[in-house]
Design an enzyme around this catalytic site. Structure first.
Site, PDB file in Angstrom:
ATOM      1  N   THR A 211      42.833  37.718  34.877  1.00 59.92           N
ATOM      2  CA  THR A 211      42.660  38.892  34.036  1.00 59.92           C
ATOM      3  C   THR A 211      41.619  39.815  34.660  1.00 59.92           C
ATOM      4  O   THR A 211      41.117  39.545  35.750  1.00 59.92           O
ATOM      5  CB  THR A 211      42.394  38.453  32.569  1.00 59.92           C
ATOM      6  OG1 THR A 211      42.405  39.602  31.742  1.00 59.92           O
ATOM      7  CG2 THR A 211      41.092  37.718  32.395  1.00 59.92           C
TER       8      THR A 211
ATOM      9  N   LYS B 239      42.944  41.222  38.994  1.00 56.93           N
ATOM     10  CA  LYS B 239      44.393  41.108  39.211  1.00 56.93           C
ATOM     11  C   LYS B 239      44.829  41.579  40.606  1.00 56.93           C
ATOM     12  O   LYS B 239      45.742  41.007  41.198  1.00 56.93           O
ATOM     13  CB  LYS B 239      45.158  41.888  38.137  1.00 56.93           C
ATOM     14  CG  LYS B 239      45.064  41.243  36.757  1.00 56.93           C
ATOM     15  CD  LYS B 239      45.872  41.995  35.722  1.00 56.93           C
ATOM     16  CE  LYS B 239      45.720  41.340  34.357  1.00 56.93           C
ATOM     17  NZ  LYS B 239      46.533  42.006  33.328  1.00 56.93           N
TER      18      LYS B 239
ATOM     19  N   LYS C 143      49.073  60.436  40.297  1.00 62.51           N
ATOM     20  CA  LYS C 143      49.255  58.995  40.097  1.00 62.51           C
ATOM     21  C   LYS C 143      50.691  58.695  39.630  1.00 62.51           C
ATOM     22  O   LYS C 143      51.335  57.756  40.097  1.00 62.51           O
ATOM     23  CB  LYS C 143      48.250  58.515  39.053  1.00 62.51           C
ATOM     24  CG  LYS C 143      47.726  57.126  39.321  1.00 62.51           C
ATOM     25  CD  LYS C 143      46.917  56.623  38.152  1.00 62.51           C
ATOM     26  CE  LYS C 143      45.449  56.942  38.262  1.00 62.51           C
ATOM     27  NZ  LYS C 143      44.683  56.404  37.100  1.00 62.51           N
TER      28      LYS C 143
END
Ligand code: ATR
Length: 272
Positions: free
Chosen positions: A62, A66, A156
């Site tokens: 987590t 990651k 993005k």
């Protein structure tokens, strides 16, 4: 010694993963241990390798590790590659395998638990960060009419679209959503963590049958509040996704798919 697994993250104290996997193990009669490890920023890779050396068979990963877990692996699934992040590792035959079950967990929750199949539906994903990267491939494979990604930073969103050029995938600025309608809207931005609302034009949620907030346990976030005000029938937070991604990892490691309903019910916190 029983088979050993763990979740690693920083901070890790609030993790529900040991409880979820403990319940899965109990219900499916599997003997395993599942712990929680506080990750150390400049020692993460060694922590994973030590866990494996000591006999560990797999890990959940987590925040904020990651991407590093993905990079550490020597075999990566297609969805982990698109997400460029791993939320589960498996240690087998001297190799580290990386998977990302966040997206498929979200899809399972929406389609199976909330009974909102994506086929032929119009889906709006808010955000273009790690959470959307993880969701995109399983969502497109579910046969929606279209998936629209809205993000403030268009560069993005564009990068993501260029990586996964798919006829049903479109990107949009928030203001261009004005006058459009969607069936399922997922807030995969981190706006709710700071009590903010993505800049959605008024009325965009009006025809939706499901508004899904990825954050879990935050109650009626500004996004869910807006959805309720616009008459969306079903509001959900990320508890089902959390349990479903865990079930995917459990099945990957153990070869047995656990029941999720009772665990979701047990972890659910009323939205208000
Ligand atoms: P995660 O891995 O949780 O997705 P991330 O990669 O840091 O986190 O991405 C956060 C996402 O939330 C981004 O899409 C970000 O939008 P920008 O790329 O335009 O910055 C989005 N986000 C964060 N706060 C937001 C807000 N107040 N309104 C809208 N989007 C927001």
């Amino acid at each position: 010694m029983s088979d050993s697994y763990a979740v690693i993250g920083r901070p890790i104290s609030h993790t529900k993963s040991p409880m979820i996997h403990g319940l899965f193990a109990q219900a499916s009669g599997q003997a395993l241990e599942y712990g929680a490890i506080e990750g150390v920023l400049d020692d993460f890779e060694n922590q994973v390798l030590r866990f494996r050396r000591d006999g560990g068979l797999g890990m959940n990963i987590t925040a904020p590790f990651k991407v590093r877990a993905f990079e550490l692996a020597d075999r990566r699934s297609e969805r982990a590659q698109l997400a460029r992040a791993a939320n589960a590792l498996k240690f087998e035959e001297g190799r580290i395998f990386a998977e990302n079950f966040d997206g498929i967990g979200l899809l399972r929750d929406i389609e199976d638990n909330l009974a909102e199949p994506l086929r032929n539906r119009r889906v709006l994903l808010l955000g273009a960060g790690g959470a959307v990267r993880g969701a995109l491939l399983p969502f497109l494979q579910a046969g929606p009419r279209e998936v629209v990604i809205a993000n403030r930073d268009m560069a993005k969103a564009l990068t993501l679209r260029n990586e996964l050029d798919h006829p049903r995938l479109r990107i949009s600025r928030y203001e261009e959503l004005e006058g459009q309608a969607f069936d399922i809207v997922v807030n995969a931005t981190s706006a709710s963590l700071t009590g903010e609302l993505p800049p959605l034009p008024a009325g965009v949620l009006g025809e939706a049958s499901l508004a899904y907030e990825l954050a879990y346990g935050k109650g009626l976030t500004p996004f869910l509040r807006m959805a309720r005000e616009q008459g969306v029938a079903r509001l959900a937070d990320g508890v089902g996704m959390l349990v479903e991604q865990a079930a995917e990892a459990f099945a990957w490691w153990r070869g047995v798919r656990p029941e999720t309903r009772a665990v979701i019910d047990r972890l659910s916190i009323p939205l208000e």
